[in-house]
Design a protein around this motif. Structure first.
Motif, PDB file in Angstrom:
ATOM      1  N   MET A 147       0.734  -1.135  -0.107  1.00  0.00           N
ATOM      2  CA  MET A 147       0.014  -0.144   0.176  1.00  0.00           C
ATOM      3  C   MET A 147       0.871   1.322   0.118  1.00  0.00           C
ATOM      4  N   HIS A 148       1.974   1.291   0.773  1.00  0.00           N
ATOM      5  CA  HIS A 148       2.803   2.181   0.851  1.00  0.00           C
ATOM      6  C   HIS A 148       3.560   2.450  -0.419  1.00  0.00           C
ATOM      7  N   ARG A 149       3.922   1.288  -1.270  1.00  0.00           N
ATOM      8  CA  ARG A 149       4.434   1.560  -2.428  1.00  0.00           C
ATOM      9  C   ARG A 149       3.638   2.163  -3.393  1.00  0.00           C
ATOM     10  N   ILE A 150       2.316   1.694  -3.657  1.00  0.00           N
ATOM     11  CA  ILE A 150       1.360   2.338  -4.472  1.00  0.00           C
ATOM     12  C   ILE A 150       1.163   3.696  -4.046  1.00  0.00           C
ATOM     13  N   ALA A 151       1.199   4.112  -2.910  1.00  0.00           N
ATOM     14  CA  ALA A 151       0.717   5.409  -2.446  1.00  0.00           C
ATOM     15  C   ALA A 151       2.069   6.224  -3.064  1.00  0.00           C
ATOM     16  N   ALA A 152       3.155   6.032  -2.748  1.00  0.00           N
ATOM     17  CA  ALA A 152       4.474   6.527  -3.474  1.00  0.00           C
ATOM     18  C   ALA A 152       4.561   6.740  -4.759  1.00  0.00           C
ATOM     19  N   LEU A 153       4.220   5.890  -5.455  1.00  0.00           N
ATOM     20  CA  LEU A 153       4.003   5.851  -7.043  1.00  0.00           C
ATOM     21  C   LEU A 153       3.033   7.004  -7.489  1.00  0.00           C
ATOM     22  N   LEU A 154       1.781   6.969  -6.737  1.00  0.00           N
ATOM     23  CA  LEU A 154       0.707   7.937  -7.255  1.00  0.00           C
ATOM     24  C   LEU A 154       1.492   9.206  -6.772  1.00  0.00           C
TER      25      LEU A 154
END
Length: 302
Positions: A210-217
């Motif tokens: 979830m943190h990785r996806i949030a960082a990508l966004l």
């Protein structure tokens, strides 16, 4: 002129000190040294100078730096309110001190009364806000803090700046939550998570992913912000320069996050890269905070 230089030096020391506190706080978390002084505060195992175990040294050093920086902040607070006429300078030093005090109280409470990871993750967020306020104060005494002749800003762009800054804070909180829940090992490898594009979203793996996806966004948000700034302003405008540096730091943040993952098998490298990751995040949020302030000084255009 002499007073101005003294105030500028104290403002710079305040920003440097808050940056150091943030970095050392990240080290305390990464090294799991939060309990290095037992359940005591401000003493460490009943002593002012504790035994030189690694965890107690890291935790006590963090406390010592917080104490020294607090004295610098008090002196800066006096100088700003006594000699500086700008209202924003008074707001920034007040914000720095308030966030630092809340952070210190939460840190003491976390030592005496163990708290949940949800609450502990806020500790880093408060440090981030304290650093942002101190950075904005330091910038006042530089050409970047001169807002005379500021341009115009449309409501849509202003909203984009503020939404990006708030979203960045949320992503930072998720990162702190990953650390405080010891979930970093939930995803081995990068960019894939456990060799999968979309892993099983449960436990530590779900938190890290979830943190990785949030960082990508977040990267796409800041890329959009930079593109819009370039369309609306000259290349030398503060909006463009701030957006460009925000884009640079979000790229560095993603790269450093990958390096943190790759270094998990080496304890020393893992601690060092974790600190670097936290410092890059601080710089990123600092530039976004500066952009938010710019939107308040630029004339509104419908």
């Amino acid at each position: 002129m002499m007073k101005q230089k003294v105030i500028q030096r104290f403002a710079n020391l305040s920003a440097i000190g808050m940056f150091l506190i943030l970095a050392m706080g990240a080290l305390v978390t990464k090294a799991d040294a939060g309990r290095g002084c037992g359940d005591e505060w401000p003493l460490c195992h009943g002593k002012f100078v504790p035994a030189h175990t690694i965890s107690s040294f890291i935790e006590y050093s963090h406390r010592l730096v917080v104490g020294v920086v607090t004295l610098i902040l008090i002196a800066t607070f006096y100088l700003v309110f006594r000699y500086v006429k700008r209202a924003d300078a008074k707001w920034f030093i007040t914000g720095t001190i308030v966030m630092t005090l809340i952070q210190a109280v939460m840190g003491a409470m976390a030592v005496i009364w163990p708290q949940s990871s949800v609450v502990l993750a806020l500790h880093f967020g408060l440090s981030l806000l304290a650093f942002a306020f101190s950075l904005l104060l330091a910038l006042i005494f530089t050409p970047y803090g001169d807002y005379d002749g500021a341009g115009v800003v449309r409501g849509g762009f202003k909203a984009l700046v503020w939404i990006t800054a708030v979203y960045t804070y949320i992503v930072v909180y998720l990162g702190a939550f990953v650390r405080h829940t010891s979930s970093s090992g939930g995803c081995s490898g990068w960019p894939l998570c456990n060799g999968e594009v979309i892993p099983e979203l449960s436990g530590a793996t779900g938190i890290v992913f979830m943190h990785r996806i949030a960082a990508l966004l977040l990267f796409f948000c800041i890329l959009t912000l930079y593109i819009q700034a370039k369309k609306r302003y000259d290349a030398t405008d503060k909006m463009v320069l701030g957006s460009k540096w925000a884009l640079i730091f979000v790229l560095l943040q993603i790269i450093s996050g990958a390096v943190v993952t790759w270094s998990m098998t080496n304890e020393t490298a893992y601690l060092f890269t974790g600190m670097i990751h936290a410092m890059i995040i601080a710089c990123l949020f600092g530039f976004l905070s500066y952009l938010c302030v710019l939107t308040l000084y630029y004339r509104k255009q419908t």
